[in-house]
Design an enzyme around this catalytic site. Structure first.
Site, PDB file in Angstrom:
ATOM      1  N   LYS A   1     -77.361  25.503   0.550  1.00 63.47           N
ATOM      2  CA  LYS A   1     -78.425  25.436  -0.547  1.00 63.47           C
ATOM      3  C   LYS A   1     -78.713  26.706  -1.092  1.00 63.47           C
ATOM      4  O   LYS A   1     -78.603  26.904  -2.629  1.00 63.47           O
ATOM      5  CB  LYS A   1     -79.642  25.057  -0.220  1.00 63.47           C
ATOM      6  CG  LYS A   1     -80.655  24.801  -1.286  1.00 63.47           C
ATOM      7  CD  LYS A   1     -80.373  24.010  -2.416  1.00 63.47           C
ATOM      8  CE  LYS A   1     -81.560  24.338  -3.499  1.00 63.47           C
ATOM      9  NZ  LYS A   1     -82.863  23.603  -3.421  1.00 63.47           N
TER      10      LYS A   1
ATOM     11  N   LYS B   1     -87.588  32.770  -6.049  1.00 69.26           N
ATOM     12  CA  LYS B   1     -87.745  32.782  -4.884  1.00 69.26           C
ATOM     13  C   LYS B   1     -86.546  32.633  -4.068  1.00 69.26           C
ATOM     14  O   LYS B   1     -86.005  33.085  -3.178  1.00 69.26           O
ATOM     15  CB  LYS B   1     -88.790  31.613  -4.559  1.00 69.26           C
ATOM     16  CG  LYS B   1     -89.002  31.612  -2.917  1.00 69.26           C
ATOM     17  CD  LYS B   1     -88.296  30.183  -2.364  1.00 69.26           C
ATOM     18  CE  LYS B   1     -88.862  29.062  -3.123  1.00 69.26           C
ATOM     19  NZ  LYS B   1     -88.016  27.919  -2.193  1.00 69.26           N
TER      20      LYS B   1
END
Length: 289
Positions: A171, A240
């Site tokens: 991811k 993030k």
């Protein structure tokens, strides 16, 4: 019947939980804001259980939370899932955190007889609503196989990536591409405007050429062209993820020249208070330079 719980009814979590309800599962939803729980209940979900009750009563608990601290506290914190979990519980985390946190949770879960899978998702709110998400899963393959029917209810491209943390590593590399494409779209659209090229004309050409990308198809017509940036996926969340990606690269002793510059650009966009807007709002930062 398998009893499910879904913690984190945000932009991604709510439609995923609703799809599980539509598939006939008994699903208990929990969210920090009461309004999202009421929305979920209005679409057939069940609410009203504490985290402790969910950990003791559900067969599978899914979490989809914005920040690594949220995940750590929900699963390993005081009054978290592991403190109250029954033996044999399976926890699936759809959040994007760090591979190190995944392994830490996995090891603590194993000590308590609890199964844990990291299963970060990609595909945006449209994918969550249409149940076409890509899901990248790390953990024990036997556990993955057992919950595959659940994953196939909320996603379309389900991949077992390897041991705990592997799903997150895939991811984060995905997010590296998303960040790069977001920067490319932002700079290209700004260049077009300043060079006197109609952006709609350019999109019509490039979307049928090698420059085409799903990010371009998302960011330009849905956000930049309309000059509206209500978040489907907030800029601060992509920032993030890029920070986590940078940490993963450092751990692997890999230098990502473009990754570093793009992460800095997202940091500057947050300094402009664009963090709560959609990630496509990076265009506003590029224009301001």
């Amino acid at each position: 019947m398998t009893k499910l719980a879904y913690i984190g009814l945000g932009n991604m979590g709510l439609p995923m939980a609703v799809n599980l309800v539509k598939a006939g599962y008994e699903v208990y939803g929990k969210n920090r804001s009461q309004g999202k729980e009421e929305t979920f209940a209005g679409q057939g979900g069940k609410v009203g259980k504490s985290v402790a009750q969910l950990a003791k009563e559900a067969d599978v608990v899914m979490t989809c939370l914005p920040m690594p601290d949220d995940v750590e506290n929900m699963i390993m914190g005081k009054d978290g899932l592991l403190e109250h979990a029954k033996e044999g519980l399976t926890i699936i985390d759809f959040s994007t955190v760090s591979p190190e946190l995944n392994v830490k949770i996995y090891e603590q879960a194993n000590e308590k007889g609890v199964h844990f899978l990291d299963a970060p998702i990609s595909g945006g709110t449209t994918g969550a609503e249409a149940a076409t998400l890509a899901i990248m899963v790390g953990g024990d393959e036997k556990v993955f196989q057992e919950v595959t029917p659940i994953l196939e209810t909320v996603g379309e491209n389900i991949t077992y990536a390897g041991p705990s943390g592997s799903g997150t590593k895939v991811k984060l590399i995905n997010q590296y591409f998303v960040g790069m494409h977001t920067m490319a779209v932002s700079e290209a659209m700004h260049l077009a405007a300043e060079a006197g090229i109609d952006r709609d004309l350019l999109y019509g050409v490039l979307s049928k050429s090698f420059a085409q990308s799903r990010i371009y198809d998302r960011h330009y017509p849905d956000f930049i062209a309309k000059e509206q940036y209500t978040p489907g996926f907030a800029l601060e969340l992509l920032h993030k993820d890029l920070r986590l990606m940078s940490a993963m690269a450092e751990e692997a002793n890999v230098s990502l020249e473009f990754g570093q510059s793009i992460t800095k650009a997202f940091a500057k966009a947050e300094e402009m208070e664009l963090g709560k807007e959609d990630m496509s709002a990076l265009y506003k930062y590029v224009k301001s330079k």
